[in-house]
Every structure is written in structure tokens, then in C-alpha cells.
Design a protein around this motif. Structure first.
Motif, PDB file in Angstrom:
ATOM      1  N   HIS A 112       0.786  -1.133  -0.056  1.00  0.00           N
ATOM      2  CA  HIS A 112      -0.024  -0.071   0.108  1.00  0.00           C
ATOM      3  C   HIS A 112       0.963   1.148   0.130  1.00  0.00           C
ATOM      4  CE1 HIS A 112      -3.652  -2.524   1.441  1.00  0.00           C
ATOM      5  NE2 HIS A 112      -2.723  -3.015   2.204  1.00  0.00           N
ATOM      6  N   TYR A 113       0.415   2.193  -0.631  1.00  0.00           N
ATOM      7  CA  TYR A 113       1.132   3.536  -0.650  1.00  0.00           C
ATOM      8  C   TYR A 113       0.235   4.460   0.142  1.00  0.00           C
ATOM      9  CZ  TYR A 113       4.694   2.121  -4.164  1.00  0.00           C
ATOM     10  OH  TYR A 113       5.635   1.681  -4.719  1.00  0.00           O
ATOM     11  N   GLU A 114       0.648   5.327   0.923  1.00  0.00           N
ATOM     12  CA  GLU A 114      -0.028   6.239   1.638  1.00  0.00           C
ATOM     13  C   GLU A 114       0.602   7.831   1.522  1.00  0.00           C
ATOM     14  OE1 GLU A 114      -2.218   8.518   4.238  1.00  0.00           O
ATOM     15  OE2 GLU A 114      -2.625   6.569   3.396  1.00  0.00           O
ATOM     16  N   PHE A 115      -0.455   8.330   0.804  1.00  0.00           N
ATOM     17  CA  PHE A 115      -0.262   9.874   0.507  1.00  0.00           C
ATOM     18  C   PHE A 115      -1.288  10.669   1.241  1.00  0.00           C
ATOM     19  CE2 PHE A 115      -0.423  13.379  -2.588  1.00  0.00           C
ATOM     20  CZ  PHE A 115       0.317  14.301  -1.957  1.00  0.00           C
ATOM     21  N   MET A 116      -1.219  11.143   2.301  1.00  0.00           N
ATOM     22  CA  MET A 116      -2.061  11.766   3.106  1.00  0.00           C
ATOM     23  C   MET A 116      -2.572  12.973   2.436  1.00  0.00           C
ATOM     24  SD  MET A 116      -0.787  14.753   4.190  1.00  0.00           S
ATOM     25  CE  MET A 116      -2.300  15.116   5.401  1.00  0.00           C
ATOM     26  N   GLY A 117      -1.750  13.682   1.327  1.00  0.00           N
ATOM     27  CA  GLY A 117      -2.504  14.754   0.852  1.00  0.00           C
ATOM     28  C   GLY A 117      -3.531  14.511  -0.254  1.00  0.00           C
ATOM     29  N   VAL A 118      -3.738  13.196  -0.600  1.00  0.00           N
ATOM     30  CA  VAL A 118      -4.720  13.042  -1.615  1.00  0.00           C
ATOM     31  C   VAL A 118      -6.142  13.547  -1.507  1.00  0.00           C
ATOM     32  CG1 VAL A 118      -6.254  11.052  -2.579  1.00  0.00           C
ATOM     33  CG2 VAL A 118      -3.747  11.054  -2.721  1.00  0.00           C
ATOM     34  N   PRO A 119      -6.765  13.626  -0.232  1.00  0.00           N
ATOM     35  CA  PRO A 119      -8.042  14.136  -0.169  1.00  0.00           C
ATOM     36  C   PRO A 119      -8.103  15.728  -0.410  1.00  0.00           C
ATOM     37  CG  PRO A 119      -7.409  12.696   1.667  1.00  0.00           C
ATOM     38  CD  PRO A 119      -6.259  12.777   0.970  1.00  0.00           C
ATOM     39  N   THR A 120      -7.227  16.349  -0.203  1.00  0.00           N
ATOM     40  CA  THR A 120      -7.217  17.832  -0.141  1.00  0.00           C
ATOM     41  C   THR A 120      -6.647  18.231  -1.740  1.00  0.00           C
ATOM     42  OG1 THR A 120      -5.355  18.061   1.256  1.00  0.00           O
ATOM     43  CG2 THR A 120      -7.410  18.671   2.251  1.00  0.00           C
ATOM     44  N   VAL A 121      -5.748  17.402  -1.985  1.00  0.00           N
ATOM     45  CA  VAL A 121      -5.269  17.825  -3.446  1.00  0.00           C
ATOM     46  C   VAL A 121      -6.179  17.467  -4.424  1.00  0.00           C
ATOM     47  CG1 VAL A 121      -3.408  17.147  -5.184  1.00  0.00           C
ATOM     48  CG2 VAL A 121      -2.716  17.444  -2.661  1.00  0.00           C
ATOM     49  N   TYR A 122      -6.962  16.311  -4.358  1.00  0.00           N
ATOM     50  CA  TYR A 122      -8.124  16.133  -5.315  1.00  0.00           C
ATOM     51  C   TYR A 122      -9.368  16.292  -5.008  1.00  0.00           C
ATOM     52  CZ  TYR A 122      -3.744  13.747  -7.402  1.00  0.00           C
ATOM     53  OH  TYR A 122      -2.588  13.576  -7.790  1.00  0.00           O
ATOM     54  N   ASN A 123      -9.633  16.822  -3.963  1.00  0.00           N
ATOM     55  CA  ASN A 123     -10.902  17.148  -3.435  1.00  0.00           C
ATOM     56  C   ASN A 123     -11.642  15.950  -3.382  1.00  0.00           C
ATOM     57  OD1 ASN A 123     -13.108  18.799  -2.477  1.00  0.00           O
ATOM     58  ND2 ASN A 123     -13.831  18.949  -4.654  1.00  0.00           N
ATOM     59  N   LEU A 124     -11.137  14.743  -2.729  1.00  0.00           N
ATOM     60  CA  LEU A 124     -11.756  13.657  -2.640  1.00  0.00           C
ATOM     61  C   LEU A 124     -12.002  13.111  -1.306  1.00  0.00           C
ATOM     62  CD1 LEU A 124     -12.549  11.150  -4.433  1.00  0.00           C
ATOM     63  CD2 LEU A 124     -10.280  10.205  -4.093  1.00  0.00           C
ATOM     64  N   ASN A 125     -12.942  13.181  -0.967  1.00  0.00           N
ATOM     65  CA  ASN A 125     -13.294  12.906   0.640  1.00  0.00           C
ATOM     66  C   ASN A 125     -12.711  13.856   1.661  1.00  0.00           C
ATOM     67  OD1 ASN A 125     -15.518  11.177  -0.116  1.00  0.00           O
ATOM     68  ND2 ASN A 125     -14.229   9.491  -0.357  1.00  0.00           N
ATOM     69  N   PRO A 126     -12.579  15.219   1.460  1.00  0.00           N
ATOM     70  CA  PRO A 126     -11.693  15.858   2.274  1.00  0.00           C
ATOM     71  C   PRO A 126     -12.418  15.740   3.697  1.00  0.00           C
ATOM     72  CG  PRO A 126     -13.036  17.135   0.972  1.00  0.00           C
ATOM     73  CD  PRO A 126     -13.011  16.169   0.454  1.00  0.00           C
ATOM     74  N   GLU A 127     -13.390  15.458   3.845  1.00  0.00           N
ATOM     75  CA  GLU A 127     -14.075  15.298   5.155  1.00  0.00           C
ATOM     76  C   GLU A 127     -13.625  14.091   6.124  1.00  0.00           C
ATOM     77  OE1 GLU A 127     -16.598  13.311   2.136  1.00  0.00           O
ATOM     78  OE2 GLU A 127     -15.679  15.305   2.375  1.00  0.00           O
ATOM     79  N   ARG A 128     -13.153  12.996   5.234  1.00  0.00           N
ATOM     80  CA  ARG A 128     -12.640  12.171   6.001  1.00  0.00           C
ATOM     81  C   ARG A 128     -11.431  12.530   7.085  1.00  0.00           C
ATOM     82  NH1 ARG A 128      -9.934   8.245   2.264  1.00  0.00           N
ATOM     83  NH2 ARG A 128      -8.111   9.292   2.458  1.00  0.00           N
ATOM     84  N   GLN A 129     -10.762  13.397   6.705  1.00  0.00           N
ATOM     85  CA  GLN A 129      -9.551  14.052   7.411  1.00  0.00           C
ATOM     86  C   GLN A 129     -10.099  14.924   8.512  1.00  0.00           C
ATOM     87  OE1 GLN A 129      -6.425  15.760   4.922  1.00  0.00           O
ATOM     88  NE2 GLN A 129      -5.816  13.424   4.733  1.00  0.00           N
ATOM     89  N   GLY A 130     -10.986  15.616   8.325  1.00  0.00           N
ATOM     90  CA  GLY A 130     -11.706  16.299   9.417  1.00  0.00           C
ATOM     91  C   GLY A 130     -12.184  15.244  10.741  1.00  0.00           C
ATOM     92  N   THR A 131     -12.841  14.181  10.199  1.00  0.00           N
ATOM     93  CA  THR A 131     -13.193  12.991  11.013  1.00  0.00           C
ATOM     94  C   THR A 131     -12.148  12.500  11.652  1.00  0.00           C
ATOM     95  OG1 THR A 131     -15.329  12.865   9.673  1.00  0.00           O
ATOM     96  CG2 THR A 131     -14.697  11.119  11.087  1.00  0.00           C
ATOM     97  N   ILE A 132     -11.190  12.065  11.115  1.00  0.00           N
ATOM     98  CA  ILE A 132      -9.983  11.803  11.859  1.00  0.00           C
ATOM     99  C   ILE A 132      -9.184  12.612  12.829  1.00  0.00           C
ATOM    100  CG2 ILE A 132      -7.526  10.851  11.456  1.00  0.00           C
ATOM    101  CD1 ILE A 132      -8.401   9.829   8.820  1.00  0.00           C
ATOM    102  N   LEU A 133      -9.081  13.945  12.363  1.00  0.00           N
ATOM    103  CA  LEU A 133      -8.675  14.636  13.273  1.00  0.00           C
ATOM    104  C   LEU A 133      -9.526  15.161  14.476  1.00  0.00           C
ATOM    105  CD1 LEU A 133      -7.230  17.504  11.066  1.00  0.00           C
ATOM    106  CD2 LEU A 133      -5.796  15.757  12.446  1.00  0.00           C
TER     107      LEU A 133
END
Length: 328
Positions: free
Chosen positions: A260-281
Motif C-alpha cells: 500500500h502507498y499512503e499519501f495523506m495529501g490526496v483528499p485535499t489535493v484532489y478534493n476527494l472526501n476531504p471530510e474524512r480527514q476532518g473526522t480523523i482529526l
């Protein structure tokens, strides 16, 4: 506003103190008055070079803790005056400035028990660790996990998360203070001194020759390659760094291993489920306030006085936890 920028890619001399136009929040954005940010390896990497074209001057700084001063038209759940923390998009201007805009969906209220300097070191590394262990590896209670560079930014959060999930944690460290930190403060079950021991051989010995079912690689290159030798059959490796090698497919195939590759920037860079990171934080903040997760700050520095020194220290790889950078 005042900002620390890079004027081009290069060494420390490209860092400059400048006046910069105030950011304007988009419809989903929060405009945040920055109290603190922190340093991550990505700051130094983008300073030196970038895989994608960048516009200069560019503001780095991919963590923020601060106060909301304006909200976009489509923002919900936040108001002016809220204290928040977040990881600004890696493709927008960052928080090495008096103000920054962040996607509101990727932000959360700051942990109440932390000051801004402590909260600011958490977002990027915690999102990386959480996504790597939960979303990529689907870590389960009782599993054995090898986390490389346990005293580092991602590593010290990943160890705490894995221990909370009831896992047996093996980690690597290379200096006496790092080894002690991982053992005595993070409570890793086994700490391997990779400078004096072959970590792959040690892992095989610990696991009675079976190998480790889950490995989190935060270092890349030779560490990643050696991890291929101690991952278990049907195991998995999560890496946060791309490592170019023709050994990957052969070694993973023979053990039926998933990479698996993990690039945490994907949600905000690609506007792909950015709310997931808000939930995690938000969930992370609850753990912090309950005393179950604690950030480690190795140094507190001033943005407009010592950012170049912070970059120099970050590039040594000898920091415990994170370097916090005060803006106001």
C-alpha cells in the motif's frame, strides 16, 4: 500579511521574509489566523525540488493551529473565533505566514488540552499514521506490526495508535535517546537498534521465522528494501515514500504480499472526501484530550527568526517527534 516564502527551489538561502497578499477563502474554506505550524520532511523536499510545477514565491508549512477569522459561504460546523487545527493542502500555500486558508471539511476543533504549539505538530503526521494503519493496513487488535523510525514524526504517533488498538509493536531507532523514547515513553514492545542490528534478521527471530504481518515504512530506500525480507507470507507493507526498485514485484509476489502507498495529501489535493480527514482529526482530538495520545515536541522555534535553522535540523533526521514553529 507577513510570510516566510521560498523564492525558488534550492538550499536554505531560498527562504525569504516577505509581505504577501492576504489569502481569500473559497466557498468551503476557513481563513485561519496562524498561531503555530510545524516542520515535516515534505517542507524540505518541496523547498529543494518538486515533482509538479510550483508558482513562486511559495509559502510552505503543512500543519496549522490557529483561530478562524472568516468562513466561506458553504462552510458548516465552524464559526469565527473557533480554535482549529488542520493540514493545509500540499498544493496550496501553507501556514508559514500570518494567515492561511484550509478546506473546512479537512479541519477540526483544536484539542482543548493542548496549546497551539503542541496542536500544530499533529495534523500531517497523525493523518498519515491513522490512514496508513486503519485505512490501508486495516490493523486489528492482537496483530504484530513493525513501525520504522518510531521516534520520528509519523512513527511516534503510529506507535501510540497501534498500542491503543492492542497490537504488539516492534519499532526501529538509531540513537540512544530515540531508543529510550520509544521504549520508555511510547511503550513499544521491542525496539531494534538498526545501527547495530540487522532489523530484518531480528524481526524474523522475534516472529520465529514467520515474519511480520504488517510493516509501516516511514523511511524508504534501503529500509523499504530490507522490509521485503522480513514481511510475513500474506502480509502487507504500507509505505509513505516511493522507492524505485525492480525487486518489489518479485519479492512481493513470492510471499503473496500486498503493498500500500499512503499519501495523506490526496483528499485535499484532489478534493476527494476531504471530510474524512476532518473526522480523523476530531477523533484524534478526543484521544488527545483523554490523555491517550500525546505529541512530542523536540524544539520550539520562531517562524520569522529561525525557520532556516528548523529546516537544517529537520534534514538531519535527528529530531524526536516534531519541530514546532511559533507564528504569533
Amino acid at each position: 500579511m507577513k510570510a516566510m516564502v521560498i523564492t525558488q527551489h534550492g538550499d536554505l538561502d531560498v527562504l525569504a521574509y516577505q509581505d504577501y497578499p492576504d489569502p481569500v477563502p473559497g466557498a468551503q474554506d476557513l481563513l485561519v489566523r496562524v498561531h503555530a505550524t510545524s516542520l515535516n520532511p515534505v517542507d524540505c523536499k518541496v523547498r529543494r525540488a518538486s515533482r509538479v510545477p510550483r508558482q513562486f514565491p511559495l509559502i510552505l508549512g503543512y500543519d496549522v493551529s490557529g483561530t478562524v477569522v472568516a468562513v466561506g459561504d458553504r462552510v458548516s460546523g465552524f464559526k469565527v473565533g473557533d480554535e482549529v487545527y488542520a493540514s493545509p493542502s500540499l498544493m496550496r500555500n501553507g501556514a508559514n505566514a500570518e494567515y492561511v486558508t484550509v478546506d473546512s471539511r479537512s479541519a477540526a476543533l483544536k484539542p482543548a488540552t493542548l496549546d497551539h504549539a503542541s496542536a500544530a505538530v499533529l495534523p500531517l503526521v497523525s493523518l498519515t499514521a491513522w490512514e496508513a494503519l486503519d485505512l490501508r493496513a486495516n490493523l486489528q487488535p492482537g496483530q504484530t506490526v513493525l513501525i520504522h523510525a518510531g521516534a520520528g514524526g509519523v512513527g511516534h504517533i503510529a506507535i501510540q495508535l497501534a498500542k491503543l488498538r492492542g497490537c504488539f509493536v516492534i519499532t526501529t531507532a538509531g540513537r540512544e535517546e530515540s531508543i529510550q523514547f520509544c521504549r520508555d515513553h511510547l511503550h513499544a514492545d521491542v525496539v531494534i537498534d538498526y545501527r547495530h542490528e540487522d532489523f530484518a534478521a531480528k524481526v524474523m527471530d522475534i516472529t520465529s521465522g514467520k515474519g511480520c504481518p504488517t510493516i509501516l515504512d516511514t523511511v524508504g530506500d534501503d529500509v523499504f528494501l530490507k522490509s521485503l525480507d522480513c514481511v510475513a507470507i500474506n502480509g502487507q507493507i504500507v509505505t509513505i515514500l516511493p522507492t524505485a526498485t525492480n525487486l518489489i514485484s518479485e519479492k512481493l509476489f513470492l510471499k503473496n504480499v500486498t503493498l500500500h502507498y499512503e499519501f495523506m495529501g490526496v483528499p485535499t489535493v484532489y478534493n476527494l472526501n476531504p471530510e474524512r480527514q476532518g473526522t480523523i482529526l476530531s477523533a484524534l482530538g478526543n484521544l488527545v484530550d483523554a490523555g491517550l495520545i500525546a505529541p512530542r515536541i523536540s524544539r520550539r522555534m520562531q517562524l520569522f527568526e529561525s525557520l532556516a535553522e528548523g529546516h537544517r535540523l529537520q534534514e538531519t533526521g535527528h529530531t524526536l517527534g516534531k519541530i514546532s514553529v511559533m507564528v504569533r
